[in-house]
Design a protein around this motif. Structure first.
Motif, mmCIF file in Angstrom:
data_model
loop_
_atom_site.group_PDB
_atom_site.id
_atom_site.type_symbol
_atom_site.label_atom_id
_atom_site.label_comp_id
_atom_site.label_asym_id
_atom_site.label_seq_id
_atom_site.Cartn_x
_atom_site.Cartn_y
_atom_site.Cartn_z
ATOM 1 N N VAL A 72 67.163 -1.986 7.239
ATOM 2 C CA VAL A 72 67.428 -2.974 8.284
ATOM 3 C C VAL A 72 67.046 -4.349 7.757
ATOM 4 C CG1 VAL A 72 66.779 -3.757 10.598
ATOM 5 C CG2 VAL A 72 67.053 -1.311 10.125
ATOM 6 N N SER A 73 68.015 -5.261 7.736
ATOM 7 C CA SER A 73 67.753 -6.632 7.281
ATOM 8 C C SER A 73 67.105 -7.430 8.403
ATOM 9 C CB SER A 73 69.059 -7.316 6.873
ATOM 10 O OG SER A 73 69.643 -6.637 5.794
ATOM 11 N N ILE A 74 66.064 -8.178 8.060
ATOM 12 C CA ILE A 74 65.378 -9.034 9.024
ATOM 13 C C ILE A 74 65.324 -10.438 8.430
ATOM 14 C CG2 ILE A 74 63.239 -9.447 10.297
ATOM 15 C CD1 ILE A 74 62.674 -6.420 10.022
ATOM 16 N N PHE A 75 65.834 -11.420 9.164
ATOM 17 C CA PHE A 75 65.870 -12.807 8.718
ATOM 18 C C PHE A 75 65.108 -13.684 9.704
ATOM 19 C CE2 PHE A 75 69.769 -11.022 7.034
ATOM 20 C CZ PHE A 75 69.904 -11.620 5.790
ATOM 21 N N ARG A 76 64.498 -14.737 9.214
ATOM 22 C CA ARG A 76 64.065 -15.807 10.111
ATOM 23 C C ARG A 76 65.345 -16.482 10.603
ATOM 24 N NH1 ARG A 76 60.525 -18.371 5.854
ATOM 25 N NH2 ARG A 76 61.944 -20.070 6.284
ATOM 26 N N GLY A 77 65.361 -16.858 11.865
ATOM 27 C CA GLY A 77 66.574 -17.407 12.471
ATOM 28 C C GLY A 77 67.184 -18.561 11.715
ATOM 29 N N GLU A 78 66.347 -19.476 11.234
ATOM 30 C CA GLU A 78 66.881 -20.664 10.568
ATOM 31 C C GLU A 78 67.559 -20.335 9.242
ATOM 32 O OE1 GLU A 78 62.471 -20.503 9.396
ATOM 33 O OE2 GLU A 78 63.683 -20.058 11.171
ATOM 34 N N LEU A 79 67.352 -19.137 8.729
ATOM 35 C CA LEU A 79 67.973 -18.726 7.471
ATOM 36 C C LEU A 79 69.188 -17.818 7.670
ATOM 37 C CD1 LEU A 79 64.776 -17.950 5.356
ATOM 38 C CD2 LEU A 79 66.114 -20.061 5.443
ATOM 39 N N PHE A 80 69.456 -17.429 8.903
ATOM 40 C CA PHE A 80 70.546 -16.500 9.172
ATOM 41 C C PHE A 80 71.880 -17.237 9.248
ATOM 42 C CE2 PHE A 80 73.243 -13.887 11.920
ATOM 43 C CZ PHE A 80 73.153 -12.679 11.248
ATOM 44 N N PRO A 81 72.869 -16.804 8.476
ATOM 45 C CA PRO A 81 74.183 -17.455 8.533
ATOM 46 C C PRO A 81 74.795 -17.337 9.929
ATOM 47 C CG PRO A 81 74.047 -15.925 6.687
ATOM 48 C CD PRO A 81 72.826 -15.703 7.523
#
Length: 65
Positions: free
Chosen positions: A40-49
């Protein structure tokens, strides 16, 4: 969209395999603890395309500018 209120240390379980908990951070802030499978990929929002589209949707729902 589901919006939940959570108190400190109350978990949310997603699909029986992703666990999210609000934990206390430094200086009165908070952090989010996430336990999920490695696939499961987890990103910080500001880095999510494409986060801008999601934030625009939230602004409409919550009346934010």
């Amino acid at each position: 969209m589901l919006v939940l209120g959570r108190n400190l240390n109350e978990p949310v379980v997603i699909d029986g395999k992703i666990f999210v908990k609000v934990v206390r951070g430094k200086q009165g802030g908070f952090k989010i603890a996430i336990d999920a499978p490695r696939d499961v990929s987890i990103f910080r929002g500001e880095l999510f395309p494409g986060i801008e589209k999601v934030e625009a949707k939230w602004a409409k729902v919550f009346g934010e500018k």
